[in-house]
Design an enzyme around this catalytic site. Sequence first.
Site, short mmCIF file in Angstrom:
data_model
loop_
_atom_site.label_atom_id
_atom_site.label_comp_id
_atom_site.label_asym_id
_atom_site.label_seq_id
_atom_site.Cartn_x
_atom_site.Cartn_y
_atom_site.Cartn_z
N PHE A 134 -8.85 -0.60 -6.03
CA PHE A 134 -10.19 -0.38 -6.60
C PHE A 134 -11.25 -1.30 -5.96
CE2 PHE A 134 -12.70 -2.05 -10.44
CZ PHE A 134 -13.78 -1.21 -10.23
N ILE A 135 -11.10 -2.60 -6.13
CA ILE A 135 -12.16 -3.48 -5.65
C ILE A 135 -12.11 -3.60 -4.12
CG2 ILE A 135 -13.26 -5.75 -5.89
CD1 ILE A 135 -11.81 -6.08 -8.56
N ASP A 163 -2.12 -3.06 3.18
CA ASP A 163 -1.86 -2.66 1.79
C ASP A 163 -0.47 -2.00 1.74
OD1 ASP A 163 -4.06 -1.78 -0.76
OD2 ASP A 163 -1.98 -1.09 -0.77
N GLU A 223 -0.74 -7.26 -8.13
CA GLU A 223 -0.51 -6.42 -9.31
C GLU A 223 -1.60 -6.82 -10.28
OE1 GLU A 223 1.56 -3.97 -9.99
OE2 GLU A 223 2.58 -4.04 -8.06
N TYR A 259 0.34 -11.56 -16.21
CA TYR A 259 -0.61 -11.32 -15.12
C TYR A 259 -1.48 -12.55 -14.88
CZ TYR A 259 -5.10 -10.00 -13.05
OH TYR A 259 -6.24 -9.98 -12.28
N SER A 286 0.34 -15.42 -13.40
CA SER A 286 0.63 -15.28 -11.96
C SER A 286 -0.62 -15.52 -11.12
CB SER A 286 1.25 -13.91 -11.66
OG SER A 286 0.28 -12.88 -11.83
N LYS A 287 -1.78 -15.08 -11.63
CA LYS A 287 -3.04 -15.33 -10.88
C LYS A 287 -3.37 -16.82 -10.90
CE LYS A 287 -5.47 -12.73 -9.12
NZ LYS A 287 -5.49 -12.11 -7.77
N ASN A 341 -14.47 -8.70 -15.67
CA ASN A 341 -14.01 -7.30 -15.57
C ASN A 341 -14.94 -6.45 -14.71
OD1 ASN A 341 -12.68 -8.31 -18.06
ND2 ASN A 341 -11.93 -6.21 -18.12
N LYS A 382 -7.04 1.46 -16.51
CA LYS A 382 -7.95 0.44 -17.02
C LYS A 382 -8.92 1.09 -18.00
CE LYS A 382 -6.05 -2.50 -14.17
NZ LYS A 382 -6.34 -2.65 -12.78
N ARG A 384 -2.58 -5.04 -28.07
CA ARG A 384 -1.86 -5.60 -26.91
C ARG A 384 -1.24 -6.93 -27.33
NH1 ARG A 384 -5.56 -6.54 -21.67
NH2 ARG A 384 -4.92 -4.44 -21.12
P1 NAD Z 1 -5.84 -2.63 -7.92
O1 NAD Z 1 -4.58 -2.66 -8.73
O2 NAD Z 1 -6.77 -1.48 -8.06
O3 NAD Z 1 -5.48 -2.72 -6.36
C1 NAD Z 1 -4.49 -3.58 -5.87
C2 NAD Z 1 -4.19 -3.18 -4.43
O4 NAD Z 1 -3.21 -4.11 -3.92
C3 NAD Z 1 -3.59 -1.78 -4.31
O5 NAD Z 1 -4.18 -1.11 -3.22
C4 NAD Z 1 -2.11 -2.04 -4.05
O6 NAD Z 1 -1.48 -1.02 -3.28
C5 NAD Z 1 -2.16 -3.36 -3.30
N1 NAD Z 1 -0.91 -4.11 -3.44
C6 NAD Z 1 -0.24 -4.39 -4.58
N2 NAD Z 1 0.89 -5.08 -4.29
C7 NAD Z 1 0.88 -5.28 -2.94
C8 NAD Z 1 1.76 -5.95 -2.06
N3 NAD Z 1 2.88 -6.54 -2.49
N4 NAD Z 1 1.45 -5.96 -0.74
C9 NAD Z 1 0.32 -5.34 -0.29
N5 NAD Z 1 -0.52 -4.68 -1.08
C10 NAD Z 1 -0.25 -4.65 -2.40
O7 NAD Z 1 -6.54 -4.01 -8.23
P2 NAD Z 1 -8.12 -4.36 -8.33
O8 NAD Z 1 -8.57 -4.09 -9.70
O9 NAD Z 1 -8.81 -3.75 -7.17
O10 NAD Z 1 -8.05 -5.94 -8.15
C11 NAD Z 1 -8.08 -6.53 -6.85
C12 NAD Z 1 -8.02 -8.04 -6.98
O11 NAD Z 1 -9.12 -8.50 -7.76
C13 NAD Z 1 -6.77 -8.56 -7.68
O12 NAD Z 1 -6.36 -9.73 -7.03
C14 NAD Z 1 -7.24 -8.86 -9.10
O13 NAD Z 1 -6.47 -9.90 -9.66
C15 NAD Z 1 -8.66 -9.30 -8.85
N6 NAD Z 1 -9.61 -9.07 -9.95
C16 NAD Z 1 -9.71 -7.83 -10.53
C17 NAD Z 1 -10.68 -7.62 -11.52
C18 NAD Z 1 -10.85 -6.27 -12.17
O14 NAD Z 1 -11.62 -6.15 -13.12
N7 NAD Z 1 -10.20 -5.21 -11.70
C19 NAD Z 1 -11.51 -8.67 -11.93
C20 NAD Z 1 -11.36 -9.94 -11.32
C21 NAD Z 1 -10.41 -10.11 -10.32
O1 DAU Z 2 -11.19 -10.10 -16.66
C1 DAU Z 2 -10.79 -9.66 -15.40
C2 DAU Z 2 -9.58 -8.77 -15.54
O2 DAU Z 2 -10.05 -7.53 -16.07
C3 DAU Z 2 -8.86 -8.52 -14.22
O3 DAU Z 2 -8.34 -9.74 -13.75
C4 DAU Z 2 -7.73 -7.51 -14.40
O4 DAU Z 2 -7.14 -7.21 -13.14
C5 DAU Z 2 -8.32 -6.23 -14.98
O5 DAU Z 2 -7.29 -5.31 -15.23
C6 DAU Z 2 -9.07 -6.53 -16.27
O6 DAU Z 2 -8.16 -6.95 -17.32
P1 DAU Z 2 -8.34 -6.46 -18.83
O7 DAU Z 2 -7.05 -6.56 -19.52
O8 DAU Z 2 -9.51 -7.12 -19.44
O9 DAU Z 2 -8.77 -4.92 -18.55
P2 DAU Z 2 -8.30 -3.55 -19.23
O10 DAU Z 2 -9.18 -2.49 -18.66
O11 DAU Z 2 -6.83 -3.36 -19.17
O12 DAU Z 2 -8.70 -3.77 -20.75
C7 DAU Z 2 -10.03 -4.09 -21.12
C8 DAU Z 2 -10.06 -4.27 -22.63
O13 DAU Z 2 -9.83 -2.99 -23.25
C9 DAU Z 2 -8.97 -5.18 -23.16
O14 DAU Z 2 -9.49 -5.93 -24.24
C10 DAU Z 2 -7.89 -4.23 -23.64
C11 DAU Z 2 -8.68 -3.02 -24.09
N1 DAU Z 2 -8.00 -1.71 -23.94
C12 DAU Z 2 -7.49 -1.40 -22.72
C13 DAU Z 2 -6.86 -0.19 -22.52
C14 DAU Z 2 -6.26 0.16 -21.17
C15 DAU Z 2 -7.96 -0.80 -25.00
O15 DAU Z 2 -8.44 -1.10 -26.11
N2 DAU Z 2 -7.35 0.38 -24.79
C16 DAU Z 2 -6.78 0.74 -23.60
O16 DAU Z 2 -6.21 1.86 -23.50
#
Ligand code: NAD
Ligand code: DAU
Length: 363
Positions: free
Chosen positions: A12-13, A35, A86, A163, A166-167, A192, A202, A298
């Site tokens: 995604f990002i 990737d 992950e 999660y 691990s981060k 987020n 998500k 959760r």
């Molecule tokens: P995502 O799950 O959408 O994408 C993760 C990508 O990493 C995928 O393309 C997957 O194929 C690849 N990947 C996973 N395991 C791998 C491995 N072992 N080797 C190579 N590639 C691998 O995640 P995202 O939401 O895009 O998040 C990206 C980064 O940003 C992560 O490090 C996450 O912790 C961080 N982050 C996410 C959010 C959020 O809101 N989504 C917010 C803050 C930080």
């Molecule tokens: O804060 C940054 C993080 O945001 C990133 O590091 C993570 O990679 C990203 O997945 C996200 O984590 P969250 O757990 O906050 O996001 P998620 O979209 O899973 O959930 C957002 C909120 O919504 C959380 O409070 C749980 C709730 N939720 C989520 C799902 C999937 C629900 O109530 N129902 C749902 O079905």
Amino acid sequence: MRTYLVTGGAGFIGSNYIHYMFKKYDNEIRIINVDALTYAGNLENLRDVEGRDNYTFVKANICDRDAINKIFEENDIDRVVHFAAESHVDRSIVNPEIFVETNVLGTATMLNAAKKAWELPDGSFKEGKKFLHVSTDEVYGSLPEDPNAYFYEDTPYDPHSPYSASKASSDMLVKAYMDTYKFPANITNCSNNYGPFQFPEKLIPLMIHNALEGKALPVYGDGKNVRDWLYVEDHAKAIDMVQEQGRLFETYNIGGHNEKQNIEIVQTIIDVLRESLDDSDPRKEKLTYDLITYVEDRKGHDRRYAIAPDKIKKEIGWEPETMFKEGIRKTIEWFFAHEDWMEHVTSGDYQKYYDSMYGEKLY
Ligand code: NAD
Ligand code: DAU
């Protein structure tokens, strides 16, 4: 020409970042995207850039030391932007081990490979090389429901889910490399994200997808947990600005002061979808607040996240450009215009696309 090694660029990002970077720098940069294409990685996200001479995709796991070293040996990498991870909290509760492998060991592999390639015989590093580790606000734990409580860069780490643990571990490894070797890196901890190409596990894309299908909208617990939402393009911009203008060895928090309870998000999605659908669309009738279904909470659910972005604003001048009202509309419009994308990622079709697109051509 500066060469970027982006990990996790099919997620995604990562894919939004690659689009942002080509829009900004066009042919002035080269990007190598590595990737493993897990369930969350989707090459359809990068269809627009596939034909570029200055873009290369490498299918590899970041834990595969030989594959990662080979990329550094064959290319003069200037910047690493490390997204691969992950990323889904609920999955980490069910299966924590893969989170340790990818997020901790994978980050160690990336750090070692970059250090090996960039280190000079006297222990210093080649001029201009930089590593950016993309991390999360979840490492700081949970905030009380006090509107004046925020996460700052010096807030102690207190991760709760596998999660976030691990981060946090991966952040500590990056810090250790900076402290021990003066390894040229930065860490960013972002709130987020939401926007195009987000996998429908998500909150926001899951609710859009279910609402359009007339399915129940599962809200965890009392729905009053708070997250601080940022449009993904603003995150991409912040990452670029930190890497180019930030001080090396520093951590920067990224967030837009956009705190919302989960229930508000779900209601907004229903409202905006209802406004967007034609009266003649049969989906509109079913799309009401009645779809909201409270489900079991959760495990270990963090109550509130809220970033204080003061440092990045003061030192670098970054501020979010997309306000939530506009961002959520853009996101919903994107999902409307890309129902085929949603269909593919939820049906596994994208794996077929990947095989037909790349076949034997892979690196
Ligand atoms: P995502 O799950 O959408 O994408 C993760 C990508 O990493 C995928 O393309 C997957 O194929 C690849 N990947 C996973 N395991 C791998 C491995 N072992 N080797 C190579 N590639 C691998 O995640 P995202 O939401 O895009 O998040 C990206 C980064 O940003 C992560 O490090 C996450 O912790 C961080 N982050 C996410 C959010 C959020 O809101 N989504 C917010 C803050 C930080
Ligand atoms: O804060 C940054 C993080 O945001 C990133 O590091 C993570 O990679 C990203 O997945 C996200 O984590 P969250 O757990 O906050 O996001 P998620 O979209 O899973 O959930 C957002 C909120 O919504 C959380 O409070 C749980 C709730 N939720 C989520 C799902 C999937 C629900 O109530 N129902 C749902 O079905």
